[in-house]
Design an enzyme around this catalytic site. Structure first.
Site, mmCIF file in Angstrom:
data_model
loop_
_atom_site.group_PDB
_atom_site.id
_atom_site.type_symbol
_atom_site.label_atom_id
_atom_site.label_comp_id
_atom_site.label_asym_id
_atom_site.label_seq_id
_atom_site.Cartn_x
_atom_site.Cartn_y
_atom_site.Cartn_z
ATOM 1 N N GLY A 89 39.990 40.765 12.989
ATOM 2 C CA GLY A 89 40.778 39.653 12.793
ATOM 3 C C GLY A 89 40.635 39.172 11.579
ATOM 4 N N ASN A 105 38.924 47.467 13.915
ATOM 5 C CA ASN A 105 38.052 48.295 14.645
ATOM 6 C C ASN A 105 37.929 48.087 16.103
ATOM 7 O OD1 ASN A 105 36.602 45.660 14.222
ATOM 8 N ND2 ASN A 105 34.679 46.499 14.087
#
Length: 311
Positions: A162, A186
């Protein structure tokens, strides 16, 4: 004659600045006074306005029209529901402030830009809470990606998941040249999936093939790798990151606001519209996915790993 043509020209300019540009999808276009930062006199009496929330400070320089948002949620600027709500409110205030033309987003926490979504908001929560949280994630992306302001990410630390999304939503990304810092989406490494609008945002920056590989493998790029593939636009030494961000901002603010805003909307509107059209289904898909026993187990294991690291 000449006077009639001048009156017509002025009327046209007023129409252009009034916000009635639905063809381009800009609902609240504002023409704010254009000032070139590099031409400000050295003896300007700087007028700074500061407002602080629990999780960030916002400082607006009225002379330059530039605001700086400093995230300050220890230990890692995780994106909780409270944090995201404050961020959205701060962006909305700046968007409505006629003195503000650009915003630099950075962190006051050493070595961390933002570690991304707060896992605690997704683990062991009711579907209603998870849905509210995901709507807040959508909202900050919509506000940043669709902002009329010039947005620059001054990435002064690690920026996974984020945190990477926040940076990608900006117009320009400057990263500290430190081999210990990394940036990327990721999510797959945590057993979760980046939604389509995360994917669209990255694909618009680095292209389809690079995004496909990045998302499937959950790649975290070093600063130099991120520069090479275009995920960030510039690397600078750590202590030069804010001066560089303000210098770059002056280049962007030298462009008339209305022309830049319309151009930005032409580039970004299709991506924004895709989420706006599918917003409720995206929330439902996220809630259904996160609520699965297997995903909750993965999140539990991740949280346990974090606790062990702390101890």
């Amino acid at each position: 004659g000449f006077r009639w043509r001048m009156a017509a020209l002025l009327k046209g300019l007023q129409t252009l600045c009034s916000g009635h540009l639905s063809y381009y999808g800009i609902k609240s276009l504002q023409c704010k006074p254009t000032r070139i930062l590099s031409q400000l006199p050295c003896n300007s009496s700087y007028q700074r306005r500061l407002f602080a929330n629990k999780n960030m400070t916002v400082e607006l320089d009225s002379n330059t029209g530039v605001a700086v948002i400093q995230m300050k949620k220890p230990p890692v600027n995780s994106l909780s529901l409270e944090f995201l709500t404050e961020f959205s409110i701060s962006m909305e205030k700046l968007e409505m402030d006629r003195e503000c033309r650009g915003v630099v987003i950075t962190s006051s926490i050493p070595r961390i830009f933002s570690a991304g979504l707060d896992i605690n908001e997704m683990y062991g929560k009711t579907p209603e809470h998870t849905g509210e949280f995901w709507r807040a994630v959508q909202e900050i992306w919509l506000k940043l990606y669709g902002s009329n302001l010039v947005t620059i990410a001054a990435i002064n630390g690690a920026s996974p998941a984020g945190g990477c999304l926040l940076a990608m939503a900006c117009d320009y990304r400057i990263m500290a040249d430190n081999p210990k810092y990394a940036i990327g989406l990721n999510e797959t490494k945590l057993g979760i999936v980046a939604p389509f609008w995360f994917k669209d945002t990255m694909m618009n920056i680095i292209g389809k093939r690079a995004t496909e590989r990045s998302l499937q493998l959950g790649i975290m790029y070093s600063a130099s790798e991120a520069l090479q593939n275009g995920l960030v636009d510039q690397l600078v030494v750590q202590d030069k990151i804010m001066p560089t961000a303000l210098s770059v901002m002056s280049e962007w603010l030298a462009i008339p606001d209305h022309a830049r805003q319309i151009t930005k909307s032409m580039m970004r509107k299709p991506t924004l519209d895709r989420l706006l059209t599918n917003r409720e289904s995206d929330i439902q898909n996220f809630v259904n996915f996160i609520s699965k026993d297997s995903i909750q187990k993965s999140l539990q294991l991740y949280l346990e790993m974090l606790r062990q690291r702390k101890s």
